[in-house]
Design a protein around this motif. Sequence first.
Motif, short mmCIF file in Angstrom:
data_model
loop_
_atom_site.label_atom_id
_atom_site.label_comp_id
_atom_site.label_asym_id
_atom_site.label_seq_id
_atom_site.Cartn_x
_atom_site.Cartn_y
_atom_site.Cartn_z
N SER A 132 53.53 42.15 15.01
CA SER A 132 54.94 42.05 15.37
C SER A 132 55.50 43.36 15.86
N SER A 133 54.92 44.49 15.44
CA SER A 133 55.42 45.79 15.90
C SER A 133 54.87 46.17 17.26
N GLY A 134 53.89 45.42 17.76
CA GLY A 134 53.35 45.67 19.09
C GLY A 134 52.24 46.69 19.07
N SER A 135 51.58 46.83 20.21
CA SER A 135 50.47 47.77 20.36
C SER A 135 50.52 48.37 21.74
N SER A 136 50.24 49.67 21.84
CA SER A 136 50.24 50.33 23.14
C SER A 136 48.87 50.31 23.79
N HIS A 137 47.83 49.95 23.01
CA HIS A 137 46.47 49.87 23.55
C HIS A 137 45.83 48.56 23.11
N PRO A 138 46.29 47.45 23.64
CA PRO A 138 45.77 46.16 23.20
C PRO A 138 44.41 45.85 23.83
N PRO B 62 32.01 43.16 37.91
CA PRO B 62 31.53 43.19 36.51
C PRO B 62 32.23 42.18 35.60
N THR B 63 33.57 42.12 35.64
CA THR B 63 34.27 41.23 34.72
C THR B 63 34.09 39.76 35.11
N VAL B 64 34.01 39.49 36.41
CA VAL B 64 33.82 38.09 36.85
C VAL B 64 32.48 37.56 36.38
N LEU B 65 31.41 38.33 36.56
CA LEU B 65 30.09 37.89 36.14
C LEU B 65 29.97 37.84 34.62
N ILE C 294 32.03 36.65 28.20
CA ILE C 294 32.66 37.85 27.65
C ILE C 294 34.08 37.94 28.22
N ARG C 295 35.07 37.72 27.37
CA ARG C 295 36.44 37.64 27.83
C ARG C 295 37.25 38.89 27.49
N GLU C 296 36.87 39.59 26.47
CA GLU C 296 37.67 40.73 26.03
C GLU C 296 37.49 41.93 26.95
N ILE C 297 38.58 42.64 27.19
CA ILE C 297 38.54 43.88 27.96
C ILE C 297 39.58 44.82 27.37
N GLY C 298 39.16 46.03 27.05
CA GLY C 298 40.07 47.02 26.47
C GLY C 298 41.08 47.52 27.48
N PHE C 299 42.12 48.15 26.96
CA PHE C 299 43.19 48.61 27.85
C PHE C 299 42.69 49.64 28.85
N SER C 300 41.87 50.58 28.41
CA SER C 300 41.39 51.64 29.31
C SER C 300 40.54 51.05 30.44
N ALA C 301 39.63 50.13 30.09
CA ALA C 301 38.81 49.49 31.12
C ALA C 301 39.66 48.66 32.07
N CYS C 302 40.66 47.98 31.52
CA CYS C 302 41.55 47.17 32.35
C CYS C 302 42.35 48.04 33.29
N ALA C 303 42.87 49.17 32.78
CA ALA C 303 43.64 50.09 33.63
C ALA C 303 42.78 50.67 34.74
N MET C 304 41.54 51.00 34.42
CA MET C 304 40.64 51.53 35.44
C MET C 304 40.34 50.48 36.51
N GLN C 305 40.12 49.24 36.08
CA GLN C 305 39.82 48.19 37.05
C GLN C 305 40.99 47.92 37.97
N LEU C 306 42.20 47.80 37.42
CA LEU C 306 43.35 47.53 38.29
C LEU C 306 43.64 48.71 39.21
N PHE C 307 43.33 49.93 38.76
CA PHE C 307 43.50 51.10 39.64
C PHE C 307 42.61 50.98 40.87
N PHE C 308 41.34 50.65 40.67
CA PHE C 308 40.42 50.55 41.81
C PHE C 308 40.72 49.33 42.69
N ILE C 309 41.11 48.21 42.08
CA ILE C 309 41.42 47.02 42.87
C ILE C 309 42.59 47.30 43.81
N HIS C 310 43.68 47.84 43.28
CA HIS C 310 44.86 48.09 44.10
C HIS C 310 44.64 49.24 45.08
#
Length: 381
Positions: A69-75, A144-147, A154-170
């Motif tokens: 309920s208090s939230g997380s900055s690195h989900p 990597p994530t699609v395959l 494998i569905r889980e992805i950490g915040f750092s990996a997610c941030a890196m992926q969206l950086f390269f995609i955009h």
Amino acid sequence: MGTELLSSPTFGFRPTSMQSLWRNDLLPGNTIPMNIKVLFSLQGFCPSSATRSLPDPCCWWTMSPLSNSSGSSHPVFMLLGFPGLETHHYWISIPFCSVYLIALLGNSTILFVIKTNPSLHEPMYGFLCMLAITDLGLSLSTLPTVLDLFWFNIREIGFSACAMQLFFIHTFSFMESLVLLAMAFNCYVAICIPLKYTRILTNLVLVKIGLAIAARSSGIVFPTPWLLRRYTYCKSNLLSHSFCLHQDVLKLSCSDSSVNSMYGLCVILSTLVIDALLILLSYLKIIRTVTAVASREEQLKAFNTCVSHICVVLIFFITVIGVSMMHTFGKQVSPIAHILMADVYLLIPPVLNPIVYSVKTQPIQKGILKTLGKRRTICLS
């Protein structure tokens, strides 16, 4: 209880609530109601059929939200494939793997042919190399994530990996827009001021243009992962695609995200919109110059110089417009349609670009045939 959970905007599960659902609402041997099946499907944990009995145990912890309920900055986020089609992901992976293979082989072939043929060491093919590198980067960013999702679930992805992926995609998406603008400038110089072509587009200028494209694209995207890291995430951790996108992560934040929203709008206006307008302006000037030529044969020759680029520009911006229209007016459309449109936007240009240039550009055709002929000769000898 199933109806209450289904109407929840977060689709968040807690172990206690699910155990209560099992003990009170579903007696041993009963089947899963359809509304609960739909709910599981949206979370990506859908039983194979609506009449399948609930297993014991059912891994309740995989359903719980990863932020309290208090939230997380690195989900830890959960990627989404095709809701309701989880049992068919192996079959769905076949066309996806085919598309990735075509994109990787096609763009790698373009780079190899241009590198090994000195006759193609010209500014036009230098820009084509930039486009092929951008398409390779865009394909490898999502691969990597699609395959992992389709092959290994494998569905889980950490915040750092997610941030890196969206950086390269955009970054690679904006790079593609800029490369297309640079190629439009190449066509403009070649047709409108041909006598100055070799003086304007030297090798040094090409290197500077390439560095400027990479610097501007990465520079405007760089703040977004940093801004996302500052937010707190207390909503559902379920993303809408099998890869991370900025707007997809942003909507899961429970903090004030107006800064990111305004920054994203400014980035779109200063990149894709301006690039599209400059490309249009270049072709208006090209058309004006070509129509002033008396000979129809020379007009056709001039237009043939740019036909490949026009096709590639249309492929890119039509997919961009399609995604924008889907997000704006497709609120009632099936989630699968949104997922497919995002996949088309990221996968189709890298696949079609090398095909267009291989079919429409004779020097590339000859280079490919020459390379294949050499390979065949070596194999036979």
